[in-house]
Design a protein around this motif. Sequence first.
Motif, mmCIF file in Angstrom:
data_model
loop_
_atom_site.group_PDB
_atom_site.id
_atom_site.type_symbol
_atom_site.label_atom_id
_atom_site.label_comp_id
_atom_site.label_asym_id
_atom_site.label_seq_id
_atom_site.Cartn_x
_atom_site.Cartn_y
_atom_site.Cartn_z
ATOM 1 N N LEU A 1 1.875 3.095 -12.932
ATOM 2 C CA LEU A 1 2.676 1.935 -13.216
ATOM 3 C C LEU A 1 3.581 1.526 -11.967
ATOM 4 N N VAL A 2 4.074 2.584 -11.177
ATOM 5 C CA VAL A 2 4.696 2.073 -9.847
ATOM 6 C C VAL A 2 4.020 1.362 -8.883
ATOM 7 N N ASN A 3 2.637 1.723 -8.862
ATOM 8 C CA ASN A 3 1.755 1.386 -7.870
ATOM 9 C C ASN A 3 1.379 -0.182 -8.335
ATOM 10 N N GLU A 4 1.105 -0.321 -9.697
ATOM 11 C CA GLU A 4 0.819 -1.599 -10.191
ATOM 12 C C GLU A 4 2.031 -2.672 -9.980
ATOM 13 N N ILE A 5 3.262 -2.398 -10.101
ATOM 14 C CA ILE A 5 4.521 -3.152 -9.984
ATOM 15 C C ILE A 5 4.528 -3.609 -8.340
ATOM 16 N N VAL A 6 4.279 -2.602 -7.596
ATOM 17 C CA VAL A 6 4.252 -2.694 -6.130
ATOM 18 C C VAL A 6 3.326 -3.701 -5.687
ATOM 19 N N ALA A 7 1.834 -3.492 -6.357
ATOM 20 C CA ALA A 7 0.828 -4.633 -6.033
ATOM 21 C C ALA A 7 1.306 -5.852 -6.603
ATOM 22 N N LEU A 8 1.985 -5.850 -7.736
ATOM 23 C CA LEU A 8 2.246 -7.105 -8.168
ATOM 24 C C LEU A 8 3.370 -7.930 -7.302
ATOM 25 N N ILE A 9 4.319 -7.348 -6.873
ATOM 26 C CA ILE A 9 5.334 -7.786 -6.056
ATOM 27 C C ILE A 9 4.493 -8.508 -4.613
ATOM 28 N N GLY A 10 3.811 -7.601 -4.407
ATOM 29 C CA GLY A 10 2.983 -7.975 -2.823
ATOM 30 C C GLY A 10 1.986 -9.489 -3.278
ATOM 31 N N ALA A 11 1.357 -9.348 -4.537
ATOM 32 C CA ALA A 11 0.696 -10.530 -4.864
ATOM 33 C C ALA A 11 1.764 -11.892 -4.813
ATOM 34 N N LEU A 12 2.825 -11.504 -5.724
ATOM 35 C CA LEU A 12 3.720 -12.640 -5.800
ATOM 36 C C LEU A 12 4.462 -13.007 -4.398
ATOM 37 N N GLU A 13 4.638 -12.292 -3.624
ATOM 38 C CA GLU A 13 5.060 -12.852 -1.994
ATOM 39 C C GLU A 13 4.154 -13.678 -1.404
ATOM 40 N N ARG A 14 2.846 -13.148 -1.567
ATOM 41 C CA ARG A 14 1.790 -13.930 -0.666
ATOM 42 C C ARG A 14 1.673 -14.982 -1.419
ATOM 43 N N THR A 15 1.492 -15.187 -2.567
ATOM 44 C CA THR A 15 1.176 -16.423 -3.274
ATOM 45 C C THR A 15 2.320 -17.646 -3.153
ATOM 46 N N PHE A 16 3.559 -17.063 -3.240
ATOM 47 C CA PHE A 16 4.817 -18.103 -3.282
ATOM 48 C C PHE A 16 5.380 -18.172 -1.931
ATOM 49 N N HIS A 17 4.950 -17.542 -0.922
ATOM 50 C CA HIS A 17 5.614 -17.399 0.426
ATOM 51 C C HIS A 17 7.013 -17.054 0.367
ATOM 52 N N THR A 18 7.252 -15.864 -0.348
ATOM 53 C CA THR A 18 8.625 -15.545 -0.436
ATOM 54 C C THR A 18 8.722 -14.187 -0.310
ATOM 55 N N GLU A 19 10.093 -13.586 -0.292
ATOM 56 C CA GLU A 19 10.155 -12.097 -0.149
ATOM 57 C C GLU A 19 10.985 -11.413 -1.151
ATOM 58 N N PHE A 20 10.644 -10.513 -1.701
ATOM 59 C CA PHE A 20 11.216 -9.547 -2.825
ATOM 60 C C PHE A 20 12.702 -9.429 -2.353
ATOM 61 N N SER A 21 13.578 -9.577 -3.212
ATOM 62 C CA SER A 21 15.015 -9.170 -2.889
ATOM 63 C C SER A 21 15.563 -8.230 -4.104
ATOM 64 N N ARG A 22 15.969 -7.159 -3.350
ATOM 65 C CA ARG A 22 16.415 -5.939 -4.236
ATOM 66 C C ARG A 22 17.896 -6.466 -4.797
ATOM 67 N N GLU A 23 18.689 -7.163 -3.954
ATOM 68 C CA GLU A 23 19.951 -7.580 -4.460
ATOM 69 C C GLU A 23 19.739 -8.668 -5.842
ATOM 70 N N ALA A 24 18.710 -9.369 -5.403
ATOM 71 C CA ALA A 24 18.645 -10.481 -6.678
ATOM 72 C C ALA A 24 17.970 -9.547 -7.856
ATOM 73 N N PHE A 25 17.154 -8.689 -7.689
ATOM 74 C CA PHE A 25 16.705 -7.743 -9.077
ATOM 75 C C PHE A 25 17.754 -7.079 -9.283
ATOM 76 N N MET A 26 18.788 -6.394 -8.805
ATOM 77 C CA MET A 26 19.639 -5.761 -9.354
ATOM 78 C C MET A 26 20.747 -6.663 -10.232
ATOM 79 N N ARG A 27 20.959 -7.922 -9.596
ATOM 80 C CA ARG A 27 21.676 -9.021 -10.504
ATOM 81 C C ARG A 27 21.029 -9.286 -11.890
ATOM 82 N N SER A 28 19.590 -9.342 -11.567
ATOM 83 C CA SER A 28 18.779 -9.590 -12.888
ATOM 84 C C SER A 28 18.907 -8.421 -13.875
ATOM 85 N N VAL A 29 19.002 -7.161 -13.341
ATOM 86 C CA VAL A 29 19.110 -5.970 -14.199
ATOM 87 C C VAL A 29 20.216 -5.799 -14.915
ATOM 88 N N GLU A 30 21.498 -6.396 -14.225
ATOM 89 C CA GLU A 30 22.836 -6.328 -14.805
ATOM 90 C C GLU A 30 22.733 -7.304 -15.894
#
Length: 250
Positions: free
Chosen positions: A5-34
């Motif tokens: 599952l971890v590997n699939e999530i990492v792969a998904l993040i990478g695919a989204l970054e390439r597709t949408f020309h953006t970078e994953f933000s841990r700060e934004a992810f933490m805000r979403s979790v909260e």
Amino acid sequence: SDGYLVNEIVALIGALERTFHTEFSREAFMRSVELYRRARSLAAELEQSVARGDLSFSRFASVLQWNHVLPVEDQITRLELLRSETEDETLAKRRFRPTATVVISGILPPMEEISEMIEDAGLRVVGNDVASMRRSYGYTPPVADEPGAYYVDLYGNHYPCTTLLHTADERIERLVGLVEQTGADGFLFAGVKYCENEYFELPLCREVLEQRGVPTLDLEFTVGDRRNLATYRTRIEAFAEMLDSNHGDA
């Protein structure tokens, strides 16, 4: 399985970054979790308001169902508004406190008209095991900055659900525990037609509960089909009368 599952999530993040020309933000992810923690916490709090009779189950279920198609910020706003309505002094004077109590289960809550019939018949919903309700907000991990670890925790400790096969062995125990914890007089299953996951489990649920002296009622409906609603009313009212009678004998 955790590593997969971890590997699939990492792969998904990478695919989204390439597709949408953006970078994953841990700060934004933490805000979403909260934010999701807040939404789930409010839902659990309002569930207790329903159990006490301070809030209509049909109203609570309606808000939650609409919330599934809204951004989490809007979900929180609607839940906070519902909580403020529940705390309103005028509403508090109309608290719903019938004698007989039930736990409701199913993938979806009953249609709003049927939920209103349940309460009109004098039944108070003291707990729910509905997939789109309690099963969705029953557990949330602590705030985390690593998506893989977060989702391993979320799904590894998810509230038991027929749609998550690895939780299946815990389903009956958790369901019976909920009925016993709430002291419910009866159990009501809201079945969506052709939802095989739920129906495979239903006979065992019914058997285990009835062995413990908990009467059950199965209602089957098609989402959006409002024909023949009167037949539901008849069955619900008969079930309520039986529970009232049992309650009086006790």
